[in-house]
Design an enzyme around this catalytic site. Structure first.
Site, PDB file in Angstrom:
ATOM      1  N   HIS A 233       0.824  -1.207   0.000  1.00  0.00           N
ATOM      2  CA  HIS A 233       0.000   0.000   0.000  1.00  0.00           C
ATOM      3  C   HIS A 233       0.861   1.261   0.000  1.00  0.00           C
ATOM      4  CE1 HIS A 233      -3.009   2.933   0.260  1.00  0.00           C
ATOM      5  NE2 HIS A 233      -2.283   3.477   1.208  1.00  0.00           N
ATOM      6  N   TYR A 237       2.067   5.422  -2.455  1.00  0.00           N
ATOM      7  CA  TYR A 237       2.432   6.803  -2.109  1.00  0.00           C
ATOM      8  C   TYR A 237       3.878   7.090  -2.474  1.00  0.00           C
ATOM      9  CZ  TYR A 237      -2.126   6.632  -0.351  1.00  0.00           C
ATOM     10  OH  TYR A 237      -3.478   6.463  -0.315  1.00  0.00           O
ATOM     11  N   HIS A 384      -9.021   1.643 -11.440  1.00  0.00           N
ATOM     12  CA  HIS A 384      -8.594   2.611 -10.420  1.00  0.00           C
ATOM     13  C   HIS A 384      -7.105   2.936 -10.544  1.00  0.00           C
ATOM     14  CE1 HIS A 384      -7.412   4.114  -6.463  1.00  0.00           C
ATOM     15  NE2 HIS A 384      -6.774   2.993  -6.192  1.00  0.00           N
ATOM     16  N   PHE A 385      -6.267   1.906 -10.668  1.00  0.00           N
ATOM     17  CA  PHE A 385      -4.844   2.253 -10.550  1.00  0.00           C
ATOM     18  C   PHE A 385      -4.236   2.757 -11.857  1.00  0.00           C
ATOM     19  CE2 PHE A 385      -4.156  -2.537 -10.616  1.00  0.00           C
ATOM     20  CZ  PHE A 385      -3.368  -2.606 -11.752  1.00  0.00           C
ATOM     21  N   HIS A 386      -4.960   2.628 -12.957  1.00  0.00           N
ATOM     22  CA  HIS A 386      -4.427   3.305 -14.154  1.00  0.00           C
ATOM     23  C   HIS A 386      -4.743   4.796 -14.127  1.00  0.00           C
ATOM     24  CE1 HIS A 386      -3.624  -0.746 -15.505  1.00  0.00           C
ATOM     25  NE2 HIS A 386      -2.779  -0.195 -16.356  1.00  0.00           N
ATOM     26  N   ARG A 447     -10.357  -9.412 -12.795  1.00  0.00           N
ATOM     27  CA  ARG A 447      -9.072  -8.877 -13.230  1.00  0.00           C
ATOM     28  C   ARG A 447      -8.100 -10.033 -13.437  1.00  0.00           C
ATOM     29  NH1 ARG A 447      -5.796  -6.469  -7.950  1.00  0.00           N
ATOM     30  NH2 ARG A 447      -4.243  -6.095  -9.558  1.00  0.00           N
ATOM     31  N   ARG A 448      -6.991  -9.765 -14.087  1.00  0.00           N
ATOM     32  CA  ARG A 448      -5.913 -10.747 -14.243  1.00  0.00           C
ATOM     33  C   ARG A 448      -6.420 -12.076 -14.798  1.00  0.00           C
ATOM     34  NH1 ARG A 448      -2.529  -9.984  -8.588  1.00  0.00           N
ATOM     35  NH2 ARG A 448      -1.213  -8.354  -9.399  1.00  0.00           N
TER      36      ARG A 448
HETATM   37 FE1  HAS Z   1      -5.426   2.643  -4.512  1.00  0.00          FE
HETATM   38  C1  HAS Z   1      -5.877  -0.771  -4.944  1.00  0.00           C
HETATM   39  C2  HAS Z   1      -7.712   2.650  -1.976  1.00  0.00           C
HETATM   40  C3  HAS Z   1      -4.865   6.015  -3.973  1.00  0.00           C
HETATM   41  C4  HAS Z   1      -2.737   2.501  -6.639  1.00  0.00           C
HETATM   42  N1  HAS Z   1      -4.507   1.159  -5.605  1.00  0.00           N
HETATM   43  C5  HAS Z   1      -4.853  -0.167  -5.646  1.00  0.00           C
HETATM   44  C6  HAS Z   1      -3.954  -0.869  -6.530  1.00  0.00           C
HETATM   45  C7  HAS Z   1      -3.034   0.047  -6.965  1.00  0.00           C
HETATM   46  C8  HAS Z   1      -3.408   1.323  -6.387  1.00  0.00           C
HETATM   47  C9  HAS Z   1      -1.856  -0.236  -7.880  1.00  0.00           C
HETATM   48  O1  HAS Z   1      -8.863   0.552  -0.052  1.00  0.00           O
HETATM   49  C10 HAS Z   1      -4.070  -2.351  -6.915  1.00  0.00           C
HETATM   50  C11 HAS Z   1      -3.114  -3.235  -6.192  1.00  0.00           C
HETATM   51  C12 HAS Z   1      -3.268  -4.659  -6.684  1.00  0.00           C
HETATM   52  O2  HAS Z   1      -2.653  -4.999  -7.714  1.00  0.00           O
HETATM   53  O3  HAS Z   1      -4.049  -5.404  -6.086  1.00  0.00           O
HETATM   54  N2  HAS Z   1      -6.187   4.066  -3.251  1.00  0.00           N
HETATM   55  C13 HAS Z   1      -7.129   3.874  -2.315  1.00  0.00           C
HETATM   56  C14 HAS Z   1      -7.448   5.131  -1.646  1.00  0.00           C
HETATM   57  C15 HAS Z   1      -6.616   6.076  -2.227  1.00  0.00           C
HETATM   58  C16 HAS Z   1      -5.839   5.401  -3.210  1.00  0.00           C
HETATM   59  C17 HAS Z   1      -8.459   5.368  -0.574  1.00  0.00           C
HETATM   60  N3  HAS Z   1      -4.088   4.000  -5.193  1.00  0.00           N
HETATM   61  C18 HAS Z   1      -3.999   5.330  -4.831  1.00  0.00           C
HETATM   62  C19 HAS Z   1      -2.866   5.948  -5.460  1.00  0.00           C
HETATM   63  C20 HAS Z   1      -2.262   4.961  -6.211  1.00  0.00           C
HETATM   64  C21 HAS Z   1      -3.045   3.746  -6.034  1.00  0.00           C
HETATM   65  C22 HAS Z   1      -2.462   7.391  -5.278  1.00  0.00           C
HETATM   66  C23 HAS Z   1      -1.059   5.021  -7.065  1.00  0.00           C
HETATM   67  C24 HAS Z   1      -0.315   6.079  -7.287  1.00  0.00           C
HETATM   68  N4  HAS Z   1      -6.589   1.219  -3.664  1.00  0.00           N
HETATM   69  C25 HAS Z   1      -7.392   1.432  -2.581  1.00  0.00           C
HETATM   70  C26 HAS Z   1      -7.917   0.131  -2.135  1.00  0.00           C
HETATM   71  C27 HAS Z   1      -7.386  -0.846  -2.964  1.00  0.00           C
HETATM   72  C28 HAS Z   1      -6.558  -0.123  -3.920  1.00  0.00           C
HETATM   73  C29 HAS Z   1      -8.812  -0.126  -1.011  1.00  0.00           C
HETATM   74  C30 HAS Z   1      -7.609  -2.374  -2.893  1.00  0.00           C
HETATM   75  C31 HAS Z   1      -8.854  -2.737  -3.554  1.00  0.00           C
HETATM   76  C32 HAS Z   1      -9.001  -4.220  -3.766  1.00  0.00           C
HETATM   77  O4  HAS Z   1     -10.129  -4.711  -3.567  1.00  0.00           O
HETATM   78  O5  HAS Z   1      -8.041  -4.923  -4.166  1.00  0.00           O
HETATM   79  C33 HAS Z   1      -6.557   7.554  -1.809  1.00  0.00           C
HETATM   80  O6  HAS Z   1      -5.225   7.905  -1.453  1.00  0.00           O
HETATM   81  C34 HAS Z   1      -7.036   8.475  -2.881  1.00  0.00           C
HETATM   82  C35 HAS Z   1      -7.113   9.924  -2.440  1.00  0.00           C
HETATM   83  C36 HAS Z   1      -7.197  10.848  -3.613  1.00  0.00           C
HETATM   84  C37 HAS Z   1      -8.033  11.889  -3.736  1.00  0.00           C
HETATM   85  C38 HAS Z   1      -8.025  12.716  -4.999  1.00  0.00           C
HETATM   86  C39 HAS Z   1      -7.482  14.125  -4.781  1.00  0.00           C
HETATM   87  C40 HAS Z   1      -7.376  14.846  -6.087  1.00  0.00           C
HETATM   88  C41 HAS Z   1      -6.331  15.627  -6.467  1.00  0.00           C
HETATM   89  C42 HAS Z   1      -6.336  16.276  -7.829  1.00  0.00           C
HETATM   90  C43 HAS Z   1      -6.863  17.678  -7.738  1.00  0.00           C
HETATM   91  C44 HAS Z   1      -7.068  18.319  -9.068  1.00  0.00           C
HETATM   92  C45 HAS Z   1      -6.715  19.589  -9.345  1.00  0.00           C
HETATM   93  C46 HAS Z   1      -7.039  20.162 -10.663  1.00  0.00           C
HETATM   94  C47 HAS Z   1      -6.012  20.471  -8.371  1.00  0.00           C
HETATM   95  C48 HAS Z   1      -8.991  12.214  -2.664  1.00  0.00           C
HETATM   96  C49 HAS Z   1      -5.176  15.908  -5.551  1.00  0.00           C
HETATM   97  C50 HAS Z   1      -7.834  21.430 -10.464  1.00  0.00           C
HETATM   98  C51 HAS Z   1      -8.772  21.705 -11.556  1.00  0.00           C
HETATM   99  C52 HAS Z   1     -10.112  21.862 -11.437  1.00  0.00           C
HETATM  100  C53 HAS Z   1     -10.926  22.239 -12.616  1.00  0.00           C
HETATM  101  C54 HAS Z   1     -10.794  21.623 -10.148  1.00  0.00           C
HETATM  102 CU    CU Z   2      -3.783   0.507  -0.830  1.00  0.00          CU
END
Ligand code: HAS
Ligand code: CU
Length: 502
Positions: A233, A237, A384-386, A447-448
């Site tokens: 996990h 980050y 999600h992760f792409h 998946r996979r």
């Molecule tokens: Fe995830 C599975 C939960 C973030 C990558 N995640 C994965 C896997 C990968 C991955 C690779 O709880 C699969 C692993 C595998 O092969 O089995 N993930 C989360 C949560 C977050 C999260 C709660 N993941 C990421 C990030 C990754 C990533 C970052 C890679 C870099 N994920 C999970 C969970 C799984 C999971 C479960 C397992 C599920 C399962 O069943 O297997 C949070 O950190 C996300 C928080 C992000 C936000 C978005 C903020 C938005 C921003 C952009 C702002 C835009 C602007 C533009 C400023 C709240 C900062 C402004 C313009 C305007 C016009 C407004």
């Molecule tokens: Cu995770």
């Protein structure tokens, strides 16, 4: 472009050493070469889901879908990201502090990771280790695979002592001053990664290396998975925080404004350090052996780890609005269109952010135990992760490459237009692909799974219901091939171009 960092320290002046630039370039080229191979294989996975099996035509280079998927995940997830990060998180702080890093250690980091990469490539291409990027036992790969991973993981920790030494020397020169922002963010990232890596280090050294070498006969798979996710996990980050270093430390100035709040950036990184570590088992919501209370705690912790990213959305959003208004943008969204969209480095990173809004939202869905029951092990997860590592991180690194290659080589970017096309094609391709994958995941498509290996009638009977989303995934994959070609023409074309920069 000149190196305009967002920190408080004076910019370096005289010591811009050629050796530093060369080493940074070596990290960048190695990372992006890994992505080239990984990204070239990616669309094969997308075609698989649309029922098109390309693997029979790729023998003897690639034998099976699982071999292709392993190479794709390992090269993109570990090798590309680690090389770029271990380069950037030393190079940028050294420039910010105006001090040379310990070159021997930094080069040693490169050497150890390169040696590990060679072992991994050997193990994956000889088709002995199709164990996917998570290498869950009881699937077993060759000893070269695990030894390669061990070396890559060890090497990726070495920027930490380089940074600690840089900071200590800077502090000795300026006692009592606040560590400049980029250095602070880089150091926090590496500290987080060192603590995170303990899980997989134990898994590799205690369980998998001896098992693969034939010294032990069995491995407990649930303990192995728990140790893997202790690292697996926070690794997400370790992919994201270097992108945040660019969003906080560089992008606001590239966009023509400034970072509106330095303390918010520091708070974000401190929270990421704390919250990313204890939540790994949200990848194991469906595994046996976890009590409902523990699953509930994991859900709460997972929602907490989203907080620093929500803070980032507002802080960077406001910084971009500030830049857009300075550039004459008016009204509710005029600031957004007024951003320097013709600058490929800015465009790539802002598009990466837009994608990350959906990447974050889909993560929050998976982070809730009850909802994860529906999407776990379906194509929702790669959807999600792409959007996260595949776009938010990868496209931010591409955006950084658009200014770094000219900065490091003194040559001109081959073509701004093609660089812009690469960014937009990646954004569109990944959005279409992810939409298809998320949507088909809701239909329960696993998946996979080598679904295209099924006889066509059987494939139709089982997956026909998800025909439209699976076709979208394949279309997205093909657009991503175009994006990859455009990006690498610019990347290698700029490296080898003879035109000096302006
Ligand atoms: Fe995830 C599975 C939960 C973030 C990558 N995640 C994965 C896997 C990968 C991955 C690779 O709880 C699969 C692993 C595998 O092969 O089995 N993930 C989360 C949560 C977050 C999260 C709660 N993941 C990421 C990030 C990754 C990533 C970052 C890679 C870099 N994920 C999970 C969970 C799984 C999971 C479960 C397992 C599920 C399962 O069943 O297997 C949070 O950190 C996300 C928080 C992000 C936000 C978005 C903020 C938005 C921003 C952009 C702002 C835009 C602007 C533009 C400023 C709240 C900062 C402004 C313009 C305007 C016009 C407004
Ligand atoms: Cu995770």
């Amino acid at each position: 472009m000149s190196l305009a960092l967002g920190g408080s320290a004076a910019l370096p002046t005289t010591h811009t050493l050629a050796a530093e630039r060369h080493t940074m370039l070596a990290f960048l080229i190695s990372g992006f070469s890994a992505l080239l191979v990984g990204a070239a294989i990616g669309p094969l996975q997308a075609l698989n889901y649309a029922g098109i099996d390309a693997y029979p035509y790729l023998r003897p280079v690639l034998q099976t879908y699982y071999q292709g998927l392993t190479i794709h995940g390992v090269l993109n997830g570990y090798i590309f990201t680690f090389f770029v990060t271990c380069g950037l998180l030393v190079y940028l702080p050294a420039r910010e502090l105006g001090l040379p890093p310990n070159m021997t250690l930094w080069r040693f980091c490169f050497g150890v990771m390169a040696a590990g990469t060679v072992l991994l490539l050997f193990a994956m291409f000889d088709n002995s280790s199709s164990v996917l990027w998570t290498f869950y036992p009881p699937l077993q790969g060759s000893a070269f695979f695990y030894l390669g991973l061990t070396l890559v993981a060890l090497g990726s920790l070495l920027p930490l002592p380089v940074l600690l030494d840089l900071r200590a020397r800077w502090k000795a020169l300026r006692p009592g001053e606040l560590t400049p922002l980029v250095t602070y963010m880089s150091l926090t990232t590496m500290l987080m990664w060192m603590l995170a890596a303990i899980g997989v280090a134990i898994e590799l050294v205690v369980q998998l290396d001896p098992w693969a070498l034939g010294l032990t006969r069995t491995v407990d798979p649930i303990i192995a998975r728990t140790l893997f996710w202790l690292t697996g996990h926070p690794i997400v980050y370790f992919w994201l925080m270097p992108a945040y270093v660019s969003w906080y430390g560089l992008l606001p100035r590239e966009a023509g404004g400034k970072l509106v709040s330095d303390p918010m950036a520091r708070l974000t990184f401190a929270l990421l350090l704390i919250f990313s570590l204890p939540v790994g088992s949200h990848h194991q919501f469906q595994d046996p052996g976890f009590s409902p209370i523990w699953r509930g705690i994991l859900t709460a912790l997972t929602l907490s780890v989203a907080l620093p990213s929500l803070i980032t959305a507002f802080t960077i959003g406001l910084s971009l609005e500030y830049a857009g208004r300075l550039r004459g943008g008016r009204g509710l969204f005029g600031w957004f269109t007024a951003l320097p969209w013709r600058n490929p480095s800015v465009a790539a990173q802002v598009l990466a952010m837009l994608t990350f809004i959906f990447g974050g939202a889909t993560g929050i869905v998976s982070g809730s135990w009850q909802l994860d029951n529906i999407v776990h092990n379906t194509t929702w997860i790669p959807g999600h992760f792409h959007l996260t590592v595949g776009t938010a991180s990868a496209m931010t690194f591409m955006g950084a490459a658009f200014w770094m290659v000219p900065h490091l080589t003194g040559r001109r970017l081959l073509s701004r237009r093609l660089a812009l096309a690469a960014a937009w094609l990646w954004f569109i391709g990944m959005s279409v692909f992810a939409l298809g994958m998320l949507w088909s995941g809701l239909h329960g498509v696993p998946r996979r799974a080598w679904v295209s290996f099924l006889p066509h009638g059987v494939y139709q009977r089982i997956y026909g219901v998800a025909h439209l989303p699976l076709a979208l995934a394949a279309i997205g994959g093909v657009i991503l091939w175009l994006a990859t070609i455009a990006f690498y023409v610019v990347f290698f074309g700029s490296l080898f171009s003879l035109e000096p920069g302006q």
